[in-house]
Design a protein around this motif. Structure first.
Motif, PDB file in Angstrom:
ATOM      1  N   SER A 242       1.070  -1.341  -0.072  1.00 45.88           N
ATOM      2  CA  SER A 242       0.497  -0.187  -0.445  1.00 45.88           C
ATOM      3  C   SER A 242       0.830   1.683  -0.309  1.00 45.88           C
TER       4      SER A 242
ATOM      5  N   SER B 276      -0.174   4.272   1.064  1.00 43.93           N
ATOM      6  CA  SER B 276      -1.613   4.735   2.196  1.00 43.93           C
ATOM      7  C   SER B 276      -0.218   5.960   2.654  1.00 43.93           C
TER       8      SER B 276
ATOM      9  N   THR C 146       0.720   8.996   0.503  1.00 42.19           N
ATOM     10  CA  THR C 146      -0.209   9.611   0.095  1.00 42.19           C
ATOM     11  C   THR C 146      -0.945  10.695   1.100  1.00 42.19           C
ATOM     12  N   ALA C 147      -1.001  10.136   2.882  1.00 41.32           N
ATOM     13  CA  ALA C 147      -1.022  10.471   3.496  1.00 41.32           C
ATOM     14  C   ALA C 147      -0.995  11.439   3.682  1.00 41.32           C
TER      15      ALA C 147
ATOM     16  N   VAL D   1      -6.027   9.878  -3.512  1.00 37.29           N
ATOM     17  CA  VAL D   1      -6.571   8.453  -3.428  1.00 37.29           C
ATOM     18  C   VAL D   1      -7.163   7.790  -4.670  1.00 37.29           C
TER      19      VAL D   1
ATOM     20  N   ASP E  82      -5.327   4.722  -5.925  1.00 40.50           N
ATOM     21  CA  ASP E  82      -5.932   3.050  -6.067  1.00 40.50           C
ATOM     22  C   ASP E  82      -5.809   2.735  -7.558  1.00 40.50           C
TER      23      ASP E  82
ATOM     24  N   HIS F 222      -4.189  -2.278  -0.644  1.00 41.25           N
ATOM     25  CA  HIS F 222      -5.086  -1.397   0.637  1.00 41.25           C
ATOM     26  C   HIS F 222      -4.363  -1.894   1.780  1.00 41.25           C
TER      27      HIS F 222
ATOM     28  N   MET G 167      -5.630  11.253   6.263  1.00 39.25           N
ATOM     29  CA  MET G 167      -6.518  11.355   4.835  1.00 39.25           C
ATOM     30  C   MET G 167      -7.486  10.139   4.617  1.00 39.25           C
ATOM     31  N   ASN G 168      -7.990   9.433   5.739  1.00 39.58           N
ATOM     32  CA  ASN G 168      -8.957   8.450   5.205  1.00 39.58           C
ATOM     33  C   ASN G 168     -10.278   9.884   5.491  1.00 39.58           C
TER      34      ASN G 168
ATOM     35  N   PHE H  64     -10.817  12.414   2.809  1.00 40.13           N
ATOM     36  CA  PHE H  64     -11.394  11.186   1.414  1.00 40.13           C
ATOM     37  C   PHE H  64     -13.130  10.986   1.651  1.00 40.13           C
TER      38      PHE H  64
END
Ligand code: SF4
Ligand code: FES
Length: 258
Positions: free
Chosen positions: A173, A175, A178-179, A203, A207, A213, A236-237, A240
């Motif tokens: 991942s 993540s 990106t985060a 995001v 993907d 993930h 980030m989540n 998003f």
């Protein structure tokens, strides 16, 4: 010190790779890991053999080019240390050292230890910027930033885009990368205008690449040479989810919102 190196050699992206064994002799503990590879390469060149291909640029932990797996650990045995900042004093005389490229579906091997990390660039291109009206620089104190936000943003901005987080993650991942990029802009006043749209776009692009993930293994945080926290992934989540609500129809569709 004398070491035995087992280095992944692969002549090209579609060629079959294999480990090759090399002796690294008279290694000074003060050498950096990359200097040790330079010396091995000089010996190979002198013998008419092809040198080991590896990426590097700044050699001071800021460009993110140099990452390799060392004895199965991204960037090697020192926590918070990029491969170029690792010194041979971290090894013992007689050690065997296994050196491999990042292993991840999203990072195809180009040659030996060099991988293609352009998937990370495409995530940045999808939203890792702010839109500003250009002109003369404004007075520095005209836009106050709370100290806590400035510190958190600065921590996130220290991401060097090396990809160790991807290589260390059992899911491959991206993540943490990106985060970190979403956080460093999203925490500052200048980044607010596009904050949620930015998160959605980046995001969605993440993907669309061959990354896996995040299931919160936390290996990314352990491997990160800048010790970026997985707290950024929560941010980030959250951003998003808001981005999917305020984003374009295309972003909603790509995010599975129909
Ligand atoms: S989050 Fe850390 S490990 Fe991942 S790309 Fe950025 S600096 Fe490298
Ligand atoms: S060579 Fe730039 S971070 Fe290692």
């Amino acid at each position: 010190m004398n070491l035995t190196l087992h280095v992944w050699r692969q002549p090209g992206p579609d060629a079959k790779g294999a480990f090759a064994e090399y002796a690294a002799t008279d290694v000074s503990p003060e050498m950096s890991f990359l200097e040790m590879l330079d010396v091995v390469n000089e010996t190979l060149i002198a013998k008419g053999e092809s040198p080991i291909a590896f990426d590097h640029d700044c050699r001071e932990g800021i460009c993110g080019m140099c990452g390799v797996m060392i004895n199965g650990v991204a960037h090697g045995p020192m926590k918070g240390t990029a491969t170029c900042q690792l010194h041979m004093r971290s090894f013992k005389d007689g050690d065997s050292v296994w050196i491999e490229p990042w292993r991840s579906r999203a990072f195809p091997v180009l040659r030996d230890l060099v991988v293609d990390r352009s998937a990370l660039d495409r995530i940045i291109a999808a939203g890792g910027y702010i839109s500003v009206n250009t002109g003369s620089a404004q007075e520095a104190n005209s836009l106050p930033v709370p100290k806590r936000d400035a510190d958190l943003s600065m921590d996130a901005a220290s991401c060097i885009g090396c990809g160790a987080c991807v290589a260390a993650c059992p899911n491959g991942s991206a993540s943490l990368f990106t985060a970190a990029k979403i956080s460093h802009l999203g925490l500052l006043p200048q980044g607010q205008a596009e904050r949620y749209r930015r998160a959605a776009r980046m995001v969605v692009q993440m993907d669309a690449e061959a990354f896996g993930h995040c299931t919160l293994f936390g290996e990314c945080q352990e491997a990160c040479p800048k010790e970026i926290s997985i707290d950024t992934i929560s941010r980030m989540n959250r951003d998003f989810m808001k981005g999917v609500v305020v984003g374009t129809g295309a972003e909603r569709k790509s995010a599975g919102e129909g």
